[in-house]
Design a protein around this motif. Structure first.
Motif, PDB file in Angstrom:
ATOM      1  N   ILE A   1       6.899  33.101  11.348  1.00 37.03           N
ATOM      2  CA  ILE A   1       7.649  32.677  10.163  1.00 37.03           C
ATOM      3  C   ILE A   1       8.549  31.496  10.493  1.00 37.03           C
ATOM      4  O   ILE A   1       8.607  30.505   9.745  1.00 37.03           O
ATOM      5  N   ARG A   2       9.247  31.580  11.622  1.00 37.77           N
ATOM      6  CA  ARG A   2      10.122  30.471  12.026  1.00 37.77           C
ATOM      7  C   ARG A   2       9.308  29.217  12.335  1.00 37.77           C
ATOM      8  O   ARG A   2       9.760  28.084  12.097  1.00 37.77           O
ATOM      9  N   SER A   3       8.095  29.417  12.862  1.00 38.56           N
ATOM     10  CA  SER A   3       7.227  28.273  13.153  1.00 38.56           C
ATOM     11  C   SER A   3       6.843  27.543  11.871  1.00 38.56           C
ATOM     12  O   SER A   3       6.892  26.314  11.803  1.00 38.56           O
ATOM     13  N   PHE A   4       6.448  28.303  10.859  1.00 37.04           N
ATOM     14  CA  PHE A   4       6.095  27.683   9.576  1.00 37.04           C
ATOM     15  C   PHE A   4       7.303  26.964   8.970  1.00 37.04           C
ATOM     16  O   PHE A   4       7.166  25.871   8.400  1.00 37.04           O
ATOM     17  N   PHE A   5       8.470  27.559   9.099  1.00 42.59           N
ATOM     18  CA  PHE A   5       9.676  26.910   8.568  1.00 42.59           C
ATOM     19  C   PHE A   5       9.943  25.604   9.320  1.00 42.59           C
ATOM     20  O   PHE A   5      10.323  24.592   8.715  1.00 42.59           O
ATOM     21  N   SER A   6       9.756  25.621  10.644  1.00 44.26           N
ATOM     22  CA  SER A   6       9.983  24.412  11.441  1.00 44.26           C
ATOM     23  C   SER A   6       9.011  23.308  11.044  1.00 44.26           C
ATOM     24  O   SER A   6       9.401  22.136  10.934  1.00 44.26           O
ATOM     25  N   ILE A   7       7.750  23.673  10.842  1.00 48.40           N
ATOM     26  CA  ILE A   7       6.754  22.689  10.407  1.00 48.40           C
ATOM     27  C   ILE A   7       7.149  22.098   9.064  1.00 48.40           C
ATOM     28  O   ILE A   7       7.097  20.878   8.864  1.00 48.40           O
ATOM     29  N   PHE A   8       7.559  22.976   8.152  1.00 49.55           N
ATOM     30  CA  PHE A   8       7.991  22.523   6.820  1.00 49.55           C
ATOM     31  C   PHE A   8       9.163  21.551   6.942  1.00 49.55           C
ATOM     32  O   PHE A   8       9.183  20.500   6.279  1.00 49.55           O
ATOM     33  N   ALA A   9      10.140  21.872   7.791  1.00 53.74           N
ATOM     34  CA  ALA A   9      11.328  21.034   7.928  1.00 53.74           C
ATOM     35  C   ALA A   9      10.967  19.665   8.505  1.00 53.74           C
ATOM     36  O   ALA A   9      11.429  18.629   8.005  1.00 53.74           O
ATOM     37  N   VAL A  10      10.135  19.641   9.551  1.00 53.46           N
ATOM     38  CA  VAL A  10       9.777  18.373  10.191  1.00 53.46           C
ATOM     39  C   VAL A  10       8.981  17.487   9.233  1.00 53.46           C
ATOM     40  O   VAL A  10       9.254  16.282   9.107  1.00 53.46           O
ATOM     41  N   VAL A  11       8.003  18.065   8.548  1.00 55.85           N
ATOM     42  CA  VAL A  11       7.186  17.280   7.623  1.00 55.85           C
ATOM     43  C   VAL A  11       8.025  16.797   6.447  1.00 55.85           C
ATOM     44  O   VAL A  11       7.851  15.662   5.975  1.00 55.85           O
ATOM     45  N   THR A  12       8.947  17.618   5.981  1.00 55.76           N
ATOM     46  CA  THR A  12       9.836  17.208   4.889  1.00 55.76           C
ATOM     47  C   THR A  12      10.675  16.001   5.300  1.00 55.76           C
ATOM     48  O   THR A  12      10.826  15.040   4.534  1.00 55.76           O
ATOM     49  N   ILE A  13      11.227  16.044   6.502  1.00 58.83           N
ATOM     50  CA  ILE A  13      12.007  14.902   7.001  1.00 58.83           C
ATOM     51  C   ILE A  13      11.136  13.651   7.076  1.00 58.83           C
ATOM     52  O   ILE A  13      11.561  12.557   6.681  1.00 58.83           O
ATOM     53  N   ALA A  14       9.907  13.818   7.577  1.00 55.57           N
ATOM     54  CA  ALA A  14       8.997  12.672   7.666  1.00 55.57           C
ATOM     55  C   ALA A  14       8.677  12.114   6.280  1.00 55.57           C
ATOM     56  O   ALA A  14       8.638  10.887   6.088  1.00 55.57           O
ATOM     57  N   LEU A  15       8.447  12.997   5.325  1.00 54.15           N
ATOM     58  CA  LEU A  15       8.172  12.550   3.956  1.00 54.15           C
ATOM     59  C   LEU A  15       9.337  11.749   3.386  1.00 54.15           C
ATOM     60  O   LEU A  15       9.144  10.689   2.776  1.00 54.15           O
ATOM     61  N   VAL A  16      10.538  12.246   3.585  1.00 50.81           N
ATOM     62  CA  VAL A  16      11.722  11.555   3.059  1.00 50.81           C
ATOM     63  C   VAL A  16      11.874  10.184   3.721  1.00 50.81           C
ATOM     64  O   VAL A  16      12.129   9.174   3.045  1.00 50.81           O
ATOM     65  N   LEU A  17      11.693  10.139   5.046  1.00 50.69           N
ATOM     66  CA  LEU A  17      11.841   8.870   5.753  1.00 50.69           C
ATOM     67  C   LEU A  17      10.797   7.854   5.304  1.00 50.69           C
ATOM     68  O   LEU A  17      11.107   6.685   5.063  1.00 50.69           O
ATOM     69  N   VAL A  18       9.558   8.301   5.180  1.00 48.22           N
ATOM     70  CA  VAL A  18       8.461   7.392   4.849  1.00 48.22           C
ATOM     71  C   VAL A  18       8.519   6.943   3.396  1.00 48.22           C
ATOM     72  O   VAL A  18       8.321   5.763   3.088  1.00 48.22           O
ATOM     73  N   TYR A  19       8.786   7.876   2.494  1.00 47.55           N
ATOM     74  CA  TYR A  19       8.673   7.561   1.066  1.00 47.55           C
ATOM     75  C   TYR A  19       9.954   7.048   0.417  1.00 47.55           C
ATOM     76  O   TYR A  19       9.905   6.510  -0.688  1.00 47.55           O
ATOM     77  N   THR A  20      11.085   7.208   1.063  1.00 50.07           N
ATOM     78  CA  THR A  20      12.329   6.748   0.429  1.00 50.07           C
ATOM     79  C   THR A  20      13.039   5.654   1.214  1.00 50.07           C
ATOM     80  O   THR A  20      13.737   4.830   0.620  1.00 50.07           O
ATOM     81  N   LEU A  21      12.878   5.614   2.529  1.00 44.56           N
ATOM     82  CA  LEU A  21      13.621   4.646   3.328  1.00 44.56           C
ATOM     83  C   LEU A  21      12.775   3.453   3.758  1.00 44.56           C
ATOM     84  O   LEU A  21      13.319   2.423   4.153  1.00 44.56           O
ATOM     85  N   THR A  22      11.455   3.594   3.716  1.00 38.97           N
ATOM     86  CA  THR A  22      10.570   2.481   4.083  1.00 38.97           C
ATOM     87  C   THR A  22      10.182   1.697   2.832  1.00 38.97           C
ATOM     88  O   THR A  22       9.705   2.293   1.857  1.00 38.97           O
ATOM     89  N   PRO A  23      10.394   0.381   2.804  1.00 35.79           N
ATOM     90  CA  PRO A  23      10.023  -0.408   1.614  1.00 35.79           C
ATOM     91  C   PRO A  23       8.549  -0.217   1.268  1.00 35.79           C
ATOM     92  O   PRO A  23       7.666  -0.476   2.092  1.00 35.79           O
ATOM     93  N   ARG A  24       8.278   0.219   0.040  1.00 37.46           N
ATOM     94  CA  ARG A  24       6.897   0.547  -0.325  1.00 37.46           C
ATOM     95  C   ARG A  24       5.995  -0.679  -0.429  1.00 37.46           C
ATOM     96  O   ARG A  24       4.775  -0.560  -0.352  1.00 37.46           O
ATOM     97  N   ASP A  25       6.575  -1.856  -0.607  1.00 37.68           N
ATOM     98  CA  ASP A  25       5.759  -3.071  -0.668  1.00 37.68           C
ATOM     99  C   ASP A  25       5.097  -3.378   0.679  1.00 37.68           C
ATOM    100  O   ASP A  25       4.111  -4.112   0.728  1.00 37.68           O
ATOM    101  N   ASN A  26       5.641  -2.813   1.742  1.00 35.76           N
ATOM    102  CA  ASN A  26       5.099  -3.106   3.077  1.00 35.76           C
ATOM    103  C   ASN A  26       3.667  -2.612   3.259  1.00 35.76           C
ATOM    104  O   ASN A  26       2.943  -3.110   4.128  1.00 35.76           O
ATOM    105  N   ILE A  27       3.251  -1.623   2.462  1.00 33.72           N
ATOM    106  CA  ILE A  27       1.905  -1.076   2.641  1.00 33.72           C
ATOM    107  C   ILE A  27       0.826  -2.088   2.268  1.00 33.72           C
ATOM    108  O   ILE A  27      -0.334  -1.924   2.647  1.00 33.72           O
ATOM    109  N   PHE A  28       1.196  -3.148   1.551  1.00 36.75           N
ATOM    110  CA  PHE A  28       0.210  -4.150   1.142  1.00 36.75           C
ATOM    111  C   PHE A  28       0.115  -5.314   2.132  1.00 36.75           C
ATOM    112  O   PHE A  28      -0.649  -6.249   1.913  1.00 36.75           O
ATOM    113  N   THR A  29       0.889  -5.239   3.222  1.00 37.29           N
ATOM    114  CA  THR A  29       0.935  -6.341   4.189  1.00 37.29           C
ATOM    115  C   THR A  29      -0.433  -6.638   4.783  1.00 37.29           C
ATOM    116  O   THR A  29      -0.812  -7.804   4.958  1.00 37.29           O
ATOM    117  N   THR A  30      -1.191  -5.573   5.078  1.00 36.65           N
ATOM    118  CA  THR A  30      -2.511  -5.753   5.707  1.00 36.65           C
ATOM    119  C   THR A  30      -3.662  -5.445   4.755  1.00 36.65           C
ATOM    120  O   THR A  30      -4.805  -5.319   5.196  1.00 36.65           O
TER     121      THR A  30
END
Length: 492
Positions: free
Chosen positions: A10-39
């Motif tokens: 149970i704690r493992s699943f919670f840890s996975i959820f927490a890490v992926v949630t942090i990654a989602l927030v960092l990628v989708y809110t703090l990284t300029p979305r226009d950058n995905i069209f660079t390449t």
């Protein structure tokens, strides 16, 4: 014990959820979305400003950033669609106000047509990602307006190789469970993980497919299709998924008796994850077979020439930068006729693997030697060792039976992690040798702003790391039953 394992899971699943949630927030809110069209070459080729706007917002919607609606969508559910589509009409203004009140931002194209978008909130981003993560295939998954009377069932039947398989009609996949000659030999398509579609690199391909599918040139062989037609083809019949009736062509109908005609191809080279795992596992074997015995010899001969020689080796391996060591070994290998790049001979030539595996194995031996020596020297001064000597046991018997058993526990604990994490590859080594493995996937995906790939790899690496730690703890209790994971007095 069962309660402990359940709690850890149970704690493992919670840890996975927490890490992926942090990654989602960092990628989708703090990284300029226009950058995905660079390449993205497709975007760069667009000339019209309106075309670029449509392409951008459709891409952002497919990647899960926002909801995107054009004027035709705004008017789709009105009482008079044609009247709503007229610029400046009261019905259109009413729809625009309705969408604005719902939190949408309203903009117009150069021709005056409206479009609207609404960013997902952080909770919505997380819920959307995890709600789509697990996919279960079933006979009612597919709906085809041109094939409304399709048969829906799960049944057992031999596949084209004559082996028993569980097949499905109405599922996305025709083969739910099947067997073949590739590891792990029994495969299933019932439950899968959906990490989204890769973009902009490997554009349009599922993230899981990028990681797990074979690579290289097509591997053709004689194939007999369902209709009885035989030809030389690279098609992988086990991979076939449902193809909508309006998309079926005469070629499909000449090969298949049903709509399961979307099939991937068999390719010659192993997948990225397999390539990294092959090298990582063999390198790990070298590390343990060399590092542990060498550390034991050092500990058994503390202060003698064996110990001093081993210490010199450990110091050298610790002091020399990994990149310098890689290039040093590579230069020696080149003098011996070994390739300096993996693609020179390819995945099916053993020479391609020798230097990368040797480098990966040797880079870790110094650490293994250091720690096994340290643990064994520490154990040799323990009270139980003194008591064993007082009983008259020989040094070799004490060393083998008592000291080694306790000193090896930390390595047993870390062994599952070391094995499982070989799938993550080695970044520097794979980069230097141009190996098509997992090592470069995460840094390359970050540089390319391939957000689905970044989040998918974050989930995979986090999950395997956490559950490998649990396996290590359980393995320790097998090696030494005296170790108890649950609290004292808790027998559950």
């Amino acid at each position: 014990m069962k309660r402990y394992i359940l709690g850890r899971v149970i704690r493992s699943f919670f840890s996975i959820f927490a890490v992926v949630t942090i990654a989602l927030v960092l990628v989708y809110t703090l990284t300029p979305r226009d950058n995905i069209f660079t390449t993205d070459t497709t975007y760069q080729k667009l000339k019209s400003a309106d075309d670029k706007i449509k392409y951008k917002y459709n891409t952002w919607e497919s990647l899960g950033y926002l909801r995107f609606e054009e004027q035709k969508d705004l008017c789709a559910n009105t009482s008079d669609y044609d009247a709503c589509m007229v610029t400046g009409s009261d019905l259109l203004k009413e729809q625009v106000k309705k969408y604005e009140s719902d939190g949408y931002t309203i903009q117009t194209y150069s021709d005056g047509k409206y479009y609207a978008y609404k960013d997902y909130s952080v909770p919505e981003l997380v819920i959307n990602w995890f709600s789509k993560l697990i996919e279960v295939d079933h006979p009612w998954r597919m709906y085809d307006g041109h094939n409304e009377n399709m048969e829906r069932k799960v049944y057992i039947e031999n596949d084209y190789n004559g082996l028993p398989a569980i097949k499905c009609a109405g599922c996305e996949h025709k083969y739910l469970v099947y067997m073949d000659g590739s590891f792990p030999f029994i495969h299933q398509n019932i439950v899968g993980l959906n990490f989204g579609i890769s973009y902009p690199t490997f554009s349009g391909v599922d993230v899981t497919a990028v990681i797990t599918q074979t690579q290289g040139n097509a591997k053709s062989q004689e194939v007999t299709f369902e209709t009885g037609k035989t030809s030389s083809s690279a098609v992988n019949l086990h991979s076939c998924t449902y193809k909508y009736s309006e998309l079926l062509d005469n070629i499909d109908k000449g090969k298949f008796n049903d709509n399961y005609a979307n099939c991937s191809s068999n390719l010659q080279d192993p997948s990225m994850i397999t390539t990294s795992a092959i090298q990582g596992l063999i390198a790990l074997l070298i590390t343990y077979l060399f590092g542990i015995p060498a550390g034991m010899v050092m500990a058994a001969n503390k202060g003698k020439w064996q110990d001093k020689l081993g210490t010199v080796y450990i110091n050298i391996m610790s002091a020399v930068p990994s990149l310098a060591f890689i290039y040093f070994v590579r230069s020696i290998g080149m003098q011996l006729g070994l390739p300096d790049k993996f693609p020179v001979y390819g995945a099916h030539d053993v020479r391609s693997y020798i230097m990368p595996i040797l480098i990966l194995g040797l880079l870790s031996t110094g650490g293994q030697m250091l720690w096994i020596r340290r643990y064994m020297v520490d154990q040799s001064s323990s009270d139980y060792v003194k008591f064993a000597r007082a009983k008259g046991l020989s040094n070799s018997e004490i060393f083998r039976t008592h000291i080694l058993r306790n000193a090896i526990i930390p390595f047993v604990n870390g062994f599952p992690s070391a094995v499982i994490l070989t799938i993550s590859g080695a970044v520097i080594t794979e980069t230097v040798f141009a190996i098509p493995g997992m090592g470069k996937m995460l840094p390359d995906s970050i540089k390319a702003y391939n957000n689905p790939m970044v989040i998918g790899l974050t989930f995979i690496f986090t999950a395997v790391s956490i559950f490998a730690l649990l396996l290590g703890d359980l393995l320790v209790t097998v090696v030494d039953p005296r170790i108890q994971l649950q609290a004292k007095g808790d027998s559950r």
